[in-house]
Write an enzyme that holds these catalytic residues in place. Sequence first.
Site, PDB file in Angstrom:
ATOM      1  N   HIS A   1       0.840  -1.212   0.000  1.00  0.00           N
ATOM      2  CA  HIS A   1       0.000   0.000   0.000  1.00  0.00           C
ATOM      3  C   HIS A   1       0.871   1.257   0.000  1.00  0.00           C
ATOM      4  O   HIS A   1       0.596   2.218  -0.722  1.00  0.00           O
ATOM      5  CB  HIS A   1      -0.865   0.057   1.270  1.00  0.00           C
ATOM      6  CG  HIS A   1      -1.887  -1.021   1.388  1.00  0.00           C
ATOM      7  ND1 HIS A   1      -1.810  -2.010   2.344  1.00  0.00           N
ATOM      8  CD2 HIS A   1      -3.017  -1.273   0.684  1.00  0.00           C
ATOM      9  CE1 HIS A   1      -2.859  -2.812   2.230  1.00  0.00           C
ATOM     10  NE2 HIS A   1      -3.604  -2.393   1.232  1.00  0.00           N
TER      11      HIS A   1
ATOM     12  N   GLY B   1      -2.724  -2.431  -6.946  1.00  0.00           N
ATOM     13  CA  GLY B   1      -1.628  -3.401  -7.000  1.00  0.00           C
ATOM     14  C   GLY B   1      -1.993  -4.567  -7.914  1.00  0.00           C
ATOM     15  O   GLY B   1      -3.143  -5.028  -7.922  1.00  0.00           O
TER      16      GLY B   1
ATOM     17  N   ASP C   1      -3.795  -8.282  -7.133  1.00  0.00           N
ATOM     18  CA  ASP C   1      -5.205  -8.568  -7.428  1.00  0.00           C
ATOM     19  C   ASP C   1      -5.419  -8.379  -8.928  1.00  0.00           C
ATOM     20  O   ASP C   1      -6.070  -7.428  -9.373  1.00  0.00           O
ATOM     21  CB  ASP C   1      -6.095  -7.629  -6.609  1.00  0.00           C
ATOM     22  CG  ASP C   1      -5.915  -7.851  -5.125  1.00  0.00           C
ATOM     23  OD1 ASP C   1      -6.144  -8.974  -4.664  1.00  0.00           O
ATOM     24  OD2 ASP C   1      -5.501  -6.903  -4.428  1.00  0.00           O
TER      25      ASP C   1
HETATM   26  O1  PAF Z   1      -8.113  -4.136  -3.281  1.00  0.00           O
HETATM   27  C1  PAF Z   1      -8.781  -3.703  -2.323  1.00  0.00           C
HETATM   28  O2  PAF Z   1      -8.266  -3.404  -1.237  1.00  0.00           O
HETATM   29  C2  PAF Z   1     -10.281  -3.551  -2.493  1.00  0.00           C
HETATM   30  O3  PAF Z   1     -10.808  -4.567  -3.291  1.00  0.00           O
HETATM   31  C3  PAF Z   1     -10.692  -2.167  -3.016  1.00  0.00           C
HETATM   32  C4  PAF Z   1     -10.165  -1.928  -4.416  1.00  0.00           C
HETATM   33  C5  PAF Z   1     -10.180  -1.086  -2.084  1.00  0.00           C
HETATM   34  C6  PAF Z   1     -12.219  -2.066  -3.075  1.00  0.00           C
HETATM   35  O4  PAF Z   1     -12.790  -2.234  -1.812  1.00  0.00           O
END
Ligand code: PAF
Length: 276
Positions: free
Chosen positions: A31, A140, A143
């Site tokens: 993050h 990222g 996912d």
């Molecule tokens: O990847 C995530 O943390 C979540 O799927 C997101 C994109 C914030 C949507 O809630």
Amino acid sequence: MKIVRSIAELKRDHSVSLGFVPTMGAFHEGHLSLMRVAKSHHDVAAVSLFVNPTQFGQGEDFERYPRNLDRDAEMAESAGVDILFAPDVSQMYPRKTTEIQVSGVTERWEGGHRPGHFTGVATVVAKLFNIVQPTAAYFGQKDLQQCLVIQRMVADLNLPVELKFEETVRESDGLAMSSRNVYLSDSNRAIAPNLYQELKNIRDGVLVKSASVDSLLSSAINRLNAVGFTVDYLELVDLDTMAPIRDLEQDAAIIVAARLGSTRLIDNLRILLNSL
Ligand code: PAF
């Protein structure tokens, strides 16, 4: 850094460019690196922190998902974030009468194993884009299917936001960083890097054609099962459509989801033809 709890407090200044990182909190280096990139390319970096209930299925980890606003706020501030938008569920969902369903790229893999998941993701991301009105949004690549779903939604709905998909950040032993890694017991944490190792084994095998793709995938599944994983899926797919492929004629990815104890891990490894 300003912490904003309500939609009404968010006032978009259109004279500045805004880089946006949507998150569910429990920040890790993955993050923080998205936040730093957003800040380095824009006047203002904004992060949302919202554990979105609509993307969790029955029996999933919504209740136990790690939440610590004070810790996350400190970390976001240290990464140069200007605005942390942390709404509660009633702000985001006064009603649940409208949903966004992206078809064609949501039926398989994560979508197949987590019915309704991507409708929850697409709906909340669209809402966040409308609330925050970013110039660009950062996600990222861990996912990978989520990236594809959001890309398709933005194109289909002509949403005026530039999308940036950044490399997966890994621990030194290769484990992809994830907020869910905190669920791993010590013994499972030691086993978890096998997942990325198997992705690399398959990639190497596919590149030198050491065996058929089917047998490379099934050998990797057997090895993962043997050390304690339960594999939901492990596939070689086309990078653009995520349809399974057996020949490397286009950019591809090896994708995996597997459970280890009570933790579900996902990861992927892209194979880009022009970098071979
Ligand atoms: O990847 C995530 O943390 C979540 O799927 C997101 C994109 C914030 C949507 O809630």
